[in-house]
Design an enzyme around this catalytic site. Structure first.
Site, mmCIF file in Angstrom:
data_model
loop_
_atom_site.group_PDB
_atom_site.id
_atom_site.type_symbol
_atom_site.label_atom_id
_atom_site.label_comp_id
_atom_site.label_asym_id
_atom_site.label_seq_id
_atom_site.Cartn_x
_atom_site.Cartn_y
_atom_site.Cartn_z
ATOM 1 C CE1 TYR A 1 38.899 53.499 54.531
ATOM 2 C CE2 TYR A 1 39.689 51.752 52.683
ATOM 3 C CZ TYR A 1 38.667 52.835 53.514
ATOM 4 O OH TYR A 1 37.259 52.111 53.417
ATOM 5 C CE LYS B 1 31.748 54.082 47.492
ATOM 6 N NZ LYS B 1 30.880 54.824 48.219
ATOM 7 N N PRO C 1 37.455 45.634 47.180
ATOM 8 C CG PRO C 1 38.084 44.422 48.812
ATOM 9 C CD PRO C 1 38.125 44.475 47.394
ATOM 10 C CE1 TYR D 1 35.696 54.788 52.237
ATOM 11 C CE2 TYR D 1 33.623 55.185 53.612
ATOM 12 C CZ TYR D 1 34.890 54.398 53.151
ATOM 13 O OH TYR D 1 35.133 53.335 53.962
ATOM 14 C CG HIS E 1 32.462 55.469 61.495
ATOM 15 N ND1 HIS E 1 33.495 54.760 61.250
ATOM 16 C CD2 HIS E 1 31.760 55.313 62.737
ATOM 17 C CE1 HIS E 1 33.844 53.857 62.401
ATOM 18 N NE2 HIS E 1 32.820 54.237 63.029
HETATM 19 P P1 RFL Z 1 26.112 37.998 47.267
HETATM 20 O O1 RFL Z 1 26.219 38.543 48.708
HETATM 21 O O2 RFL Z 1 27.141 36.987 46.729
HETATM 22 O O3 RFL Z 1 24.978 37.124 47.275
HETATM 23 C C1 RFL Z 1 24.605 35.953 46.253
HETATM 24 C C2 RFL Z 1 23.894 34.926 46.853
HETATM 25 O O4 RFL Z 1 23.357 34.290 45.772
HETATM 26 C C3 RFL Z 1 23.591 32.760 46.152
HETATM 27 N N1 RFL Z 1 23.956 31.788 45.041
HETATM 28 C C4 RFL Z 1 22.774 31.210 44.562
HETATM 29 N N2 RFL Z 1 21.577 30.870 44.693
HETATM 30 C C5 RFL Z 1 20.804 29.877 44.123
HETATM 31 N N3 RFL Z 1 21.194 29.140 43.059
HETATM 32 C C6 RFL Z 1 22.603 29.431 42.621
HETATM 33 N N4 RFL Z 1 22.977 28.635 41.631
HETATM 34 C C7 RFL Z 1 23.430 30.542 43.321
HETATM 35 N N5 RFL Z 1 24.688 30.826 43.209
HETATM 36 C C8 RFL Z 1 24.893 31.564 44.136
HETATM 37 C C9 RFL Z 1 24.690 32.886 47.129
HETATM 38 O O5 RFL Z 1 24.870 31.678 48.025
HETATM 39 C C10 RFL Z 1 24.682 34.081 47.846
HETATM 40 O O6 RFL Z 1 23.782 34.013 49.020
HETATM 41 O O7 RFL Z 1 25.865 38.952 46.105
HETATM 42 P P2 RFL Z 1 25.105 40.290 46.197
HETATM 43 O O8 RFL Z 1 23.639 40.245 47.018
HETATM 44 O O9 RFL Z 1 25.019 41.033 44.911
HETATM 45 O O10 RFL Z 1 25.835 41.165 47.318
HETATM 46 C C11 RFL Z 1 27.096 41.956 47.050
HETATM 47 C C12 RFL Z 1 27.813 41.921 48.095
HETATM 48 O O11 RFL Z 1 27.699 40.746 48.733
HETATM 49 C C13 RFL Z 1 29.403 42.328 47.985
HETATM 50 O O12 RFL Z 1 29.418 43.316 46.722
HETATM 51 C C14 RFL Z 1 29.995 42.833 49.066
HETATM 52 O O13 RFL Z 1 30.178 42.050 50.144
HETATM 53 C C15 RFL Z 1 31.351 43.454 48.728
HETATM 54 N N6 RFL Z 1 32.224 43.826 49.842
HETATM 55 C C16 RFL Z 1 31.839 45.028 50.278
HETATM 56 N N7 RFL Z 1 30.930 45.874 50.015
HETATM 57 C C17 RFL Z 1 30.590 47.109 50.200
HETATM 58 O O14 RFL Z 1 29.702 47.830 49.944
HETATM 59 N N8 RFL Z 1 31.342 47.550 51.613
HETATM 60 C C18 RFL Z 1 32.379 46.981 51.983
HETATM 61 O O15 RFL Z 1 33.103 47.331 52.835
HETATM 62 C C19 RFL Z 1 32.492 45.603 51.367
HETATM 63 N N9 RFL Z 1 33.792 44.785 51.968
HETATM 64 C C20 RFL Z 1 33.232 43.263 50.438
HETATM 65 C C21 RFL Z 1 33.817 43.797 51.648
HETATM 66 C C22 RFL Z 1 33.341 41.791 50.047
HETATM 67 C C23 RFL Z 1 34.307 41.029 50.499
HETATM 68 N N10 RFL Z 1 34.277 39.539 50.254
HETATM 69 C C24 RFL Z 1 34.655 38.626 50.838
HETATM 70 C C25 RFL Z 1 34.125 39.519 48.620
HETATM 71 C C26 RFL Z 1 34.864 42.850 52.027
HETATM 72 C C27 RFL Z 1 35.168 41.623 51.807
HETATM 73 C C28 RFL Z 1 36.233 40.918 52.357
HETATM 74 C C1 PHB Z 2 35.037 46.251 56.292
HETATM 75 O O1 PHB Z 2 34.790 46.796 57.396
HETATM 76 O O2 PHB Z 2 34.903 45.146 56.068
HETATM 77 C C2 PHB Z 2 35.415 47.247 55.414
HETATM 78 C C3 PHB Z 2 35.429 48.462 55.356
HETATM 79 C C4 PHB Z 2 35.909 49.477 54.419
HETATM 80 C C5 PHB Z 2 36.472 48.878 53.293
HETATM 81 C C6 PHB Z 2 36.359 47.410 53.096
HETATM 82 C C7 PHB Z 2 35.888 46.459 53.990
HETATM 83 O O3 PHB Z 2 36.838 49.483 52.224
#
Ligand code: RFL
Ligand code: PHB
Length: 387
Positions: A200, A292, A288, A380, A72
């Site tokens: 957005y 990031k 989110p 971004y 994108h």
């Molecule tokens: P994770 O992915 O949470 O992985 C942590 C892992 O540790 C496990 N765990 C354990 N394992 C062993 N022993 C224990 N005691 C444990 N406790 C936990 C868990 O099961 C898991 O598998 O962390 P990590 O690797 O630091 O990654 C971070 C990302 O997952 C997170 O920052 C992103 O998903 C945030 N996020 C977004 N980030 C972006 O860069 N771009 C996005 O567009 C974006 N959109 C989002 C998001 C997060 C969202 N949610 C649901 C939080 C959109 C959403 C809706």
């Molecule tokens: C997503 O596609 O899940 C998404 C995209 C942009 C954001 C957050 C989540 O800022």
């Protein structure tokens, strides 16, 4: 059992760190509390900064992303009944990649298993010990059998609710936090994207975001109350609200998944305690809105992998000593951006008419000033990585 680096958590942070270490001949064991199926199907982030794309490619795990991901070159900001494009290509010469986090996770798991390296799912009662000494330990159990893993270092990549951060004495950590008075109701739907790029929207009824995963699957979000029960929203209600707030034709389609995500900014400092290093969501959370979270996790482990390489190759602790400060300088800039995007686009319960007018003025400024648009664009697509 003994290894050089014990990695707790198989999210993007833990799995990428494992892969980067493996490529440099450093042994590690990844311990994950959940099953492989669970972590491969957890729907989360979808946007990769250009540097995250480069890191995954350089690590040799980017082939499917380059084939199936969607490049994108801009986003749209919709407000006041109009749509405005922020052109990343023109403003920064960069683009972002739309590729689901669970796809990144699947690719990294496949790489680890193909290399026949240890990745242990469904590890119970994981605990970390003696990380103030030179010989830390991780204890866990598998099928009710207690195990001990001895190591040189522990990487706490276990997310916000993991055990690593909370194993550090509270008095040794500085915690900075802001909880927002709203959440996102997110859906994954079988529907071709209703626009070519992300939208957005700042609407009088609240924020909305149109995103996507593939040419046939869309991801959409609505600002809602933090205690909202997603089950109380019918599919028709969600589609109706999305159409109103986004101001675009959204055809609708089968909703595959529905969930509510709370919004928080959080940083724990420092990101190292003795031989325990925190990376990704274990150390910091961003709302989110700026897309990031996954990118910060990738940036952290890139710095940690380099520090561990220098330690094992040259016996140098310099980069490891700088790990926390190096990561935090970028983390705080990204925190600022994520907070700013969140403040710009959401309705706040306690906002005054002045606040609302100021928010709209800021949006107007953003879409009419190249300098302002460029600031959004460079954040971004991703600030430079630390060296
Ligand atoms: P994770 O992915 O949470 O992985 C942590 C892992 O540790 C496990 N765990 C354990 N394992 C062993 N022993 C224990 N005691 C444990 N406790 C936990 C868990 O099961 C898991 O598998 O962390 P990590 O690797 O630091 O990654 C971070 C990302 O997952 C997170 O920052 C992103 O998903 C945030 N996020 C977004 N980030 C972006 O860069 N771009 C996005 O567009 C974006 N959109 C989002 C998001 C997060 C969202 N949610 C649901 C939080 C959109 C959403 C809706
Ligand atoms: C997503 O596609 O899940 C998404 C995209 C942009 C954001 C957050 C989540 O800022």
């Amino acid at each position: 059992m003994r290894t050089q680096v014990a990695i707790i958590g198989a999210g993007p942070a833990g799995l990428l760190l494992a892969h980067l270490l493996y490529q440099h001949g450093i042994d590690c064991v990844v311990l994950e509390a959940r099953s492989r199926e669970y972590v491969e199907n957890r729907v989360r982030a979808g946007v990769l900064e250009h540097q995250s794309v480069d890191i995954l490619n350089a690590a040799g795990v980017g082939a499917r992303m380059m084939k199936e991901g969607l490049l994108h070159h801009g986003i749209h900001l919709n407000f006041g009944g109009e749509s405005h494009r922020i052109d990343f290509e023109a403003l920064t010469g960069r683009a972002v990649m739309i590729y689901g986090q669970q796809e990144v996770v699947k690719d990294l798991i496949a790489a680890r298993l193909a290399a026949r390296q240890p990745l242990i799912f469904e590890a119970d009662s994981v605990s970390v010990h003696d990380f103030e000494s030179d010989s830390p330990q991780v204890r866990y159990s598998i099928d009710g059998q207690a195990r001990t893993l001895e190591c040189d270092f522990i990487a706490g990549c276990d997310g916000f609710h993991g055990i690593c951060r909370s194993s550090i004495p509270a008095a040794q950590l500085n915690v900075f936090e802001r909880v927002y008075p709203f959440a996102w109701l997110g859906i994954l739907a079988e529907m071709p994207p209703a626009a070519e790029e992300l939208i957005y929207a700042n609407d009088d009824r609240g924020f909305a975001l149109l995103s996507m995963r593939s040419p046939t699957v869309s991801r959409l979000y609505l600002q809602c109350h933090p205690d909202e029960d997603p089950a109380k929203w019918s599919d028709d209600q969600i589609w109706g609200e999305l159409r109103t707030r986004l101001h675009v034709e959204v055809p609708g389609g089968p909703v595959l998944q529905k969930s509510v995500t709370p919004m928080r900014s959080f940083v724990a400092e420092p990101m190292r305690f003795g031989r325990l290093f925190l990376a990704g969501d274990a150390a910091h959370i961003v709302p989110p809105t700026g897309a990031k979270g996954m990118n910060l996790a990738i940036a952290d482990v890139q710095v940690l992998a380099r520090g561990l390489q220098a330690f094992y190759r040259e016996g140098s602790e310099e980069d490891l000593s700088a790990y926390s400060a190096t990561c935090l300088s970028r983390v705080w800039k990204v925190q600022r951006f994520s907070w700013w995007m969140t403040s710009l686009l959401h309705r706040f319960d306690d906002e005054t008419p002045f606040d609302h007018r100021r928010q709209l003025a800021e949006l107007e400024y953003l879409v009419t000033s190249r300098a302002a648009a460029q600031s959004l664009a460079e954040n971004y697509v991703g600030l430079p990585l630390a060296h």
